[in-house]
Design a protein around this motif. Structure first.
Motif, PDB file in Angstrom:
ATOM      1  N   SER A  36      -8.777   8.309  -1.841  1.00  0.00           N
ATOM      2  CA  SER A  36      -8.690   6.224  -1.668  1.00  0.00           C
ATOM      3  C   SER A  36      -6.764   6.868  -2.184  1.00  0.00           C
ATOM      4  O   SER A  36      -6.432   5.302  -1.655  1.00  0.00           O
ATOM      5  N   VAL A  37      -6.680   6.892  -2.800  1.00  0.00           N
ATOM      6  CA  VAL A  37      -5.104   7.117  -3.450  1.00  0.00           C
ATOM      7  C   VAL A  37      -4.123   7.308  -1.986  1.00  0.00           C
ATOM      8  O   VAL A  37      -3.318   6.406  -2.090  1.00  0.00           O
ATOM      9  N   GLY A  38      -4.303   8.348  -1.884  1.00  0.00           N
ATOM     10  CA  GLY A  38      -3.160   8.504  -0.273  1.00  0.00           C
ATOM     11  C   GLY A  38      -3.502   7.894   0.546  1.00  0.00           C
ATOM     12  O   GLY A  38      -2.732   7.528   1.183  1.00  0.00           O
ATOM     13  N   LEU A  39      -5.443   7.709   0.657  1.00  0.00           N
ATOM     14  CA  LEU A  39      -4.838   6.714   2.212  1.00  0.00           C
ATOM     15  C   LEU A  39      -4.568   5.361   1.684  1.00  0.00           C
ATOM     16  O   LEU A  39      -3.835   4.658   2.018  1.00  0.00           O
ATOM     17  N   TYR A  40      -4.302   4.753   0.605  1.00  0.00           N
ATOM     18  CA  TYR A  40      -3.719   3.286   0.561  1.00  0.00           C
ATOM     19  C   TYR A  40      -2.634   3.166   0.275  1.00  0.00           C
ATOM     20  O   TYR A  40      -1.799   2.330   0.493  1.00  0.00           O
ATOM     21  N   ALA A  41      -1.755   4.044  -0.477  1.00  0.00           N
ATOM     22  CA  ALA A  41      -0.450   4.554  -0.233  1.00  0.00           C
ATOM     23  C   ALA A  41      -0.187   4.456   1.097  1.00  0.00           C
ATOM     24  O   ALA A  41       1.239   4.117   1.599  1.00  0.00           O
ATOM     25  N   TYR A  42      -0.791   4.924   2.416  1.00  0.00           N
ATOM     26  CA  TYR A  42      -0.435   5.022   3.921  1.00  0.00           C
ATOM     27  C   TYR A  42      -0.342   3.913   4.237  1.00  0.00           C
ATOM     28  O   TYR A  42       0.834   3.203   4.932  1.00  0.00           O
ATOM     29  N   TYR A  43      -1.298   2.849   3.637  1.00  0.00           N
ATOM     30  CA  TYR A  43      -1.123   1.610   4.289  1.00  0.00           C
ATOM     31  C   TYR A  43      -0.206   1.340   3.461  1.00  0.00           C
ATOM     32  O   TYR A  43       0.351   0.292   4.646  1.00  0.00           O
ATOM     33  N   GLN A  44      -0.484   1.004   2.648  1.00  0.00           N
ATOM     34  CA  GLN A  44       1.176   0.355   1.950  1.00  0.00           C
ATOM     35  C   GLN A  44       2.376   0.792   2.192  1.00  0.00           C
ATOM     36  O   GLN A  44       3.486  -0.478   2.561  1.00  0.00           O
ATOM     37  N   GLN A  45       2.500   1.397   3.045  1.00  0.00           N
ATOM     38  CA  GLN A  45       3.626   2.627   3.608  1.00  0.00           C
ATOM     39  C   GLN A  45       3.401   1.297   5.608  1.00  0.00           C
ATOM     40  O   GLN A  45       4.830   1.653   5.693  1.00  0.00           O
ATOM     41  N   ASN A  46       3.274   1.762   5.769  1.00  0.00           N
ATOM     42  CA  ASN A  46       2.385   1.387   6.659  1.00  0.00           C
ATOM     43  C   ASN A  46       1.504  -0.669   7.161  1.00  0.00           C
ATOM     44  O   ASN A  46       0.820  -0.304   8.255  1.00  0.00           O
ATOM     45  N   LYS A  47       2.115  -1.175   6.066  1.00  0.00           N
ATOM     46  CA  LYS A  47       1.266  -2.539   6.242  1.00  0.00           C
ATOM     47  C   LYS A  47       0.937  -3.110   7.427  1.00  0.00           C
ATOM     48  O   LYS A  47       0.067  -3.636   8.009  1.00  0.00           O
ATOM     49  N   ASP A  48       2.182  -3.199   8.218  1.00  0.00           N
ATOM     50  CA  ASP A  48       2.757  -4.094   9.410  1.00  0.00           C
ATOM     51  C   ASP A  48       2.165  -3.447  10.633  1.00  0.00           C
ATOM     52  O   ASP A  48       2.407  -4.199  11.885  1.00  0.00           O
ATOM     53  N   LYS A  49       1.702  -2.007  10.764  1.00  0.00           N
ATOM     54  CA  LYS A  49       1.610  -2.014  11.803  1.00  0.00           C
ATOM     55  C   LYS A  49       0.274  -2.507  11.950  1.00  0.00           C
ATOM     56  O   LYS A  49      -0.296  -2.684  13.219  1.00  0.00           O
ATOM     57  N   TYR A  50      -0.789  -2.998  11.636  1.00  0.00           N
ATOM     58  CA  TYR A  50      -1.668  -3.842  12.486  1.00  0.00           C
ATOM     59  C   TYR A  50      -1.906  -5.135  11.623  1.00  0.00           C
ATOM     60  O   TYR A  50      -2.280  -5.369  11.201  1.00  0.00           O
TER      61      TYR A  50
END
Length: 181
Positions: A36-50
């Motif tokens: 969940s930590v890695g996934l949320y960090a990935y989300y924060q880096q790519n927020k504007d993707k979706y």
């Protein structure tokens, strides 16, 4: 297996496939959904993707009596809200004679909503029911929240984890080609 080499090869291929599936599940698929930590960090880096496109907030009123739905449509055109329309047209003895469903949808998801600008004066027949839409608001495009796009981010994070794992394997076990063979 000694008598039938094709069977031996098939069993080995099956065994290797199960091993590959299990290790890929451990290193990529399960890891992506459990980290969940890695996934949320990935989300924060790519927020504007979706992102959501232009969306419409609307209500669709549905009933079985066409004349009642025409009256409801007329009240909606006068600016009455959904609760007022339902309470005015549905007597206490017949609760839920008109049902309402709230929507927040992008263009193309609900054709009845796409077809109207504010109040659909057209009471359309949907099988045995009659319905019309009331558009309440237009919602500007915005990024999807973590929960709204979770599945999409998990799939992308799996690709990142798989590529990272493959690079680690290549570094640990470099490929050597025997030109003589």
């Amino acid at each position: 297996e000694s008598k039938y080499p094709e069977f031996r090869d098939l069993v080995k291929e099956y065994y290797d496939g199960i091993l590959l599936f299990n290790i890929t599940d451990k290193m990529v698929w399960s890891k992506a959904s459990q980290d969940s930590v890695g996934l949320y960090a990935y989300y924060q880096q790519n927020k504007d993707k979706y992102s959501w496109g232009q969306r419409t907030k609307a209500v669709i009123l549905t009933g079985q009596d066409s004349s009642l739905m025409v009256k409801a449509s007329e009240l909606a055109k006068q600016g009455k809200d959904v609760k007022t329309i339902i309470s005015a047209l549905c007597p206490d003895s017949i609760p839920n004679c008109i049902q309402s469903i709230d929507y927040l949808v992008e263009k193309g998801e609900v054709p009845l909503i796409d077809d109207c600008a504010s109040v659909s004066g057209v009471v359309s027949e949907d099988g045995e029911n009659f319905q019309f839409a009331i558009v309440l608001d237009k919602v500007a495009p915005c990024p999807k929240t973590f929960e709204e796009a979770r599945g999409l981010y998990i799939a992308d994070y799996q690709i990142v984890l798989e590529n990272k794992w493959i690079e680690e394997l290549k570094a640990k076990y470099p490929v050597k080609i025997d030109d003589k063979v």
